[in-house]
Design an enzyme around this catalytic site. Sequence first.
Site, PDB file in Angstrom:
ATOM      1  N   HIS A  59      -7.555 -29.670 114.783  1.00 44.60           N
ATOM      2  CA  HIS A  59      -7.015 -30.521 113.719  1.00 44.60           C
ATOM      3  C   HIS A  59      -5.701 -29.972 113.191  1.00 44.60           C
ATOM      4  O   HIS A  59      -5.481 -28.753 113.166  1.00 44.60           O
ATOM      5  CB  HIS A  59      -8.035 -30.747 112.599  1.00 44.60           C
ATOM      6  CG  HIS A  59      -8.379 -29.550 111.776  1.00 44.60           C
ATOM      7  ND1 HIS A  59      -7.665 -29.191 110.655  1.00 44.60           N
ATOM      8  CD2 HIS A  59      -9.380 -28.646 111.894  1.00 44.60           C
ATOM      9  CE1 HIS A  59      -8.234 -28.110 110.118  1.00 44.60           C
ATOM     10  NE2 HIS A  59      -9.263 -27.762 110.843  1.00 44.60           N
TER      11      HIS A  59
ATOM     12  N   ASP B 294      -6.050 -22.126 109.368  1.00 42.07           N
ATOM     13  CA  ASP B 294      -7.048 -23.184 109.605  1.00 42.07           C
ATOM     14  C   ASP B 294      -6.317 -24.529 109.517  1.00 42.07           C
ATOM     15  O   ASP B 294      -6.044 -25.002 108.434  1.00 42.07           O
ATOM     16  CB  ASP B 294      -8.158 -23.063 108.560  1.00 42.07           C
ATOM     17  CG  ASP B 294      -9.160 -24.206 108.620  1.00 42.07           C
ATOM     18  OD1 ASP B 294      -9.132 -24.981 109.579  1.00 42.07           O
ATOM     19  OD2 ASP B 294      -9.967 -24.317 107.679  1.00 42.07           O
TER      20      ASP B 294
ATOM     21  N   GLU C 289      -9.373 -33.702 109.347  1.00 45.19           N
ATOM     22  CA  GLU C 289     -10.627 -32.971 109.548  1.00 45.19           C
ATOM     23  C   GLU C 289     -11.200 -32.547 108.210  1.00 45.19           C
ATOM     24  O   GLU C 289     -12.403 -32.611 107.971  1.00 45.19           O
ATOM     25  CB  GLU C 289     -10.392 -31.731 110.435  1.00 45.19           C
ATOM     26  CG  GLU C 289     -11.674 -31.050 110.910  1.00 45.19           C
ATOM     27  CD  GLU C 289     -12.173 -29.923 110.015  1.00 45.19           C
ATOM     28  OE1 GLU C 289     -13.296 -29.446 110.241  1.00 45.19           O
ATOM     29  OE2 GLU C 289     -11.456 -29.524 109.067  1.00 45.19           O
ATOM     30  N   GLU C 290     -10.308 -32.097 107.323  1.00 42.74           N
ATOM     31  CA  GLU C 290     -10.746 -31.475 106.069  1.00 42.74           C
ATOM     32  C   GLU C 290     -11.360 -32.474 105.089  1.00 42.74           C
ATOM     33  O   GLU C 290     -11.929 -32.084 104.080  1.00 42.74           O
ATOM     34  CB  GLU C 290      -9.571 -30.736 105.402  1.00 42.74           C
ATOM     35  CG  GLU C 290      -8.961 -29.617 106.249  1.00 42.74           C
ATOM     36  CD  GLU C 290      -9.873 -28.406 106.433  1.00 42.74           C
ATOM     37  OE1 GLU C 290     -11.008 -28.423 105.934  1.00 42.74           O
ATOM     38  OE2 GLU C 290      -9.439 -27.449 107.106  1.00 42.74           O
TER      39      GLU C 290
ATOM     40  N   HIS D 107      -9.391 -21.546 103.710  1.00 46.96           N
ATOM     41  CA  HIS D 107      -9.123 -22.489 102.625  1.00 46.96           C
ATOM     42  C   HIS D 107      -8.506 -21.811 101.408  1.00 46.96           C
ATOM     43  O   HIS D 107      -8.824 -22.140 100.275  1.00 46.96           O
ATOM     44  CB  HIS D 107     -10.398 -23.254 102.219  1.00 46.96           C
ATOM     45  CG  HIS D 107     -10.879 -24.183 103.297  1.00 46.96           C
ATOM     46  ND1 HIS D 107     -11.788 -25.185 103.062  1.00 46.96           N
ATOM     47  CD2 HIS D 107     -10.568 -24.276 104.605  1.00 46.96           C
ATOM     48  CE1 HIS D 107     -12.009 -25.846 104.197  1.00 46.96           C
ATOM     49  NE2 HIS D 107     -11.287 -25.301 105.139  1.00 46.96           N
TER      50      HIS D 107
END
Lengths: 339, 341
Positions: A62, A172, A200-201, A311
């Site tokens: 992603h 990420d 994606e998140e 994150h």
Amino acid sequence: MRETLKMLCSLPGISGRENKVRDYIISQIDGFCDYHTDNLGNLIAFKKGRQSAKNKVLIDAHMDEVGFIVTGVTDDGLLRFANVGGIDTKVFIGRNVAVGEKAVPGVVGIVPVHLTEKEDENKIPVADSLYIDIGAHGRESALTLVSPGDEVCFDGEFTEFGDGFICSKAIDNRAGCAIMIDLIRSGLEYDCFFSFSVQEEVGTRGAAASAFGVAPDYAIVTETTTAADISGVTGEDRVCVCGEGPAVSFMDRSTVYDIDLYRKALETAKQKNIKAQTKTRVAGGNDAGAIHKSRSGVKVLTLSVPTRYLHSPGCVCKYEDIESTRDLVKAMAEELAKC
Amino acid sequence: MEYSEVRSLLEGLCGKGGVSGREDDAADFAANLLSKYMPVKRDTLGSVIGKKGEGGGIILDAHIDRIGLIVTAVKDDGFLKVAKVGGSDIRVLTGAKVTIHGKKDIFGIVTSTPPHLAKKEDEGKAPSFDDMLIDTGLTGEEAKEIVSPGDRITANGSFLTLAGTRVASPCIDDRAGVAAILRCLQMLEGKSTCPLEVMFSAQEETGGSGAQAGVFGLEGSVALAVDVTFASAPGVSKEKYGSLGDGALVGIAPTLDYEISSRLLALAGEKDIKAKPEVMGGRTGTNCDEIQTQRGGIKTALISIPIRNMHTSVEVCELADIEATAALMAAYIEERSGENA
């Protein structure tokens, strides 16, 4: 790959605003493959191999990162915001952010500790009580610089430190993007599809659409996952360990993985002398959750770069793990194409 | 660019370390800037002392130290245990990027608890300093080569130019005060003044020892201290505190010299310098508390610069307020030129 990763991490790209990341990726893969952007913004690439593949293999990573979105502006010129993706409030209080297209600098403030009650000294304020301060004197002057709906990204420098570690926002999953760019540019044995996926998140929305479009037999999700290998944490609680190669998932919160693929990945790693490890906790989730349910089902494998402090503005991983993840993704793509 | 002198002083000063008790790099940098105007030395506790003219004069004070962390142990796995120095705010330190000032400066990051290991009862709470760890990315052996207990740690943060003439940075507390004094001296260049004694004091954040010892060694009996104060923001009442852009906030408090404070406010009116009173009910929580009672007593006044997010890496101030503070001090000094204060 290191420079590509650095560039990718520096770009803003919260879920739904992946355009700058996508444009950069296109600039890197143009001329090396066929590609198109689908309705949701996924960038789908087809790389011709030296041989045609028996099975259709899709590699996914992603493009989006967690961040915030401006929801409103107060009379004092401060910005209200909502989280985009899961972010622990602790990690962004007192940090710099960049707001909107023009990357207007701002900070997330807090009531000084001197003015809080003794028993509240350790209490993290609720996210709803926080604001972004861009220095504007009032609502009008703020609105000349930003608008509700603007994206907000962590302002994170890319730092190399310690024993081969890197620290940056958005590792990420720009790590996964960097790996896929590297594979596309390097040339592959078998035909292969790639999806640089959006959103994606916020619930693996992009991959659901791109997997439907590609209709693969097998998919390899290239990701980052929690490495809890910090001081005081031992055994399987660490989930995976930096420096020990890609974490191979048998199960997470969104997918029960095909056991043969999981085993094959660990075996292949051993045969090819690539470091790899089992992800030792059923935790997290990723695009595999959407892909394995696509059409009449897809066998999926997830290979993740062990990453500390996901994150947050300072994700930490080892560069060598990105290289071994790439090597294993490549080896598995070949295995699955011909099996 | 507006307020370019103040901006450049502040940006330079904020780029330095100088956690309480280890002020060297910030103190040397400030001493060098001060030496343009007067002879400078460092005193026993490390404060920067400058003297211009003979005999007792006006003392100008701002503290040069900043809050931070101190290494208490280097673990065998390369992680560091720490304690706070001054009023470091644990709520903003989870995941913070830091610089460890060891044999050389190295990068580190404060660890955070991964979600699967977070306990329900700790939700919404910052860890205690006792549980805090710094990730150096080094093995224990490598870390011990570079870092030792007692080394200081500062939180990283850039000097950010915000909208208008506001900036954000770590340690605007109290590099803004140091910048104001240096800017004041710039404004006074070429003018005759009363004798001046300048002190960039060490160890304010740990209790004001630097100012206490520093002032003892000076001659003047009037002191103007410059520090930062709270600026209004959500959760920080506009009625109770000043706001960014209010200019120089002149302290009115039982422990401050009322005559000087009143004169400063009147002078601001006469010279069209932005200023407002800031009223406190007792002591001020600044170096003034230590300075006032030194020797036979020193007439002490306080000028404060309002900032948001005090003791975080994103302290926000208005450059115009630093400029106003400098202008007000310069006007007061000029007014008293020819006197031995």
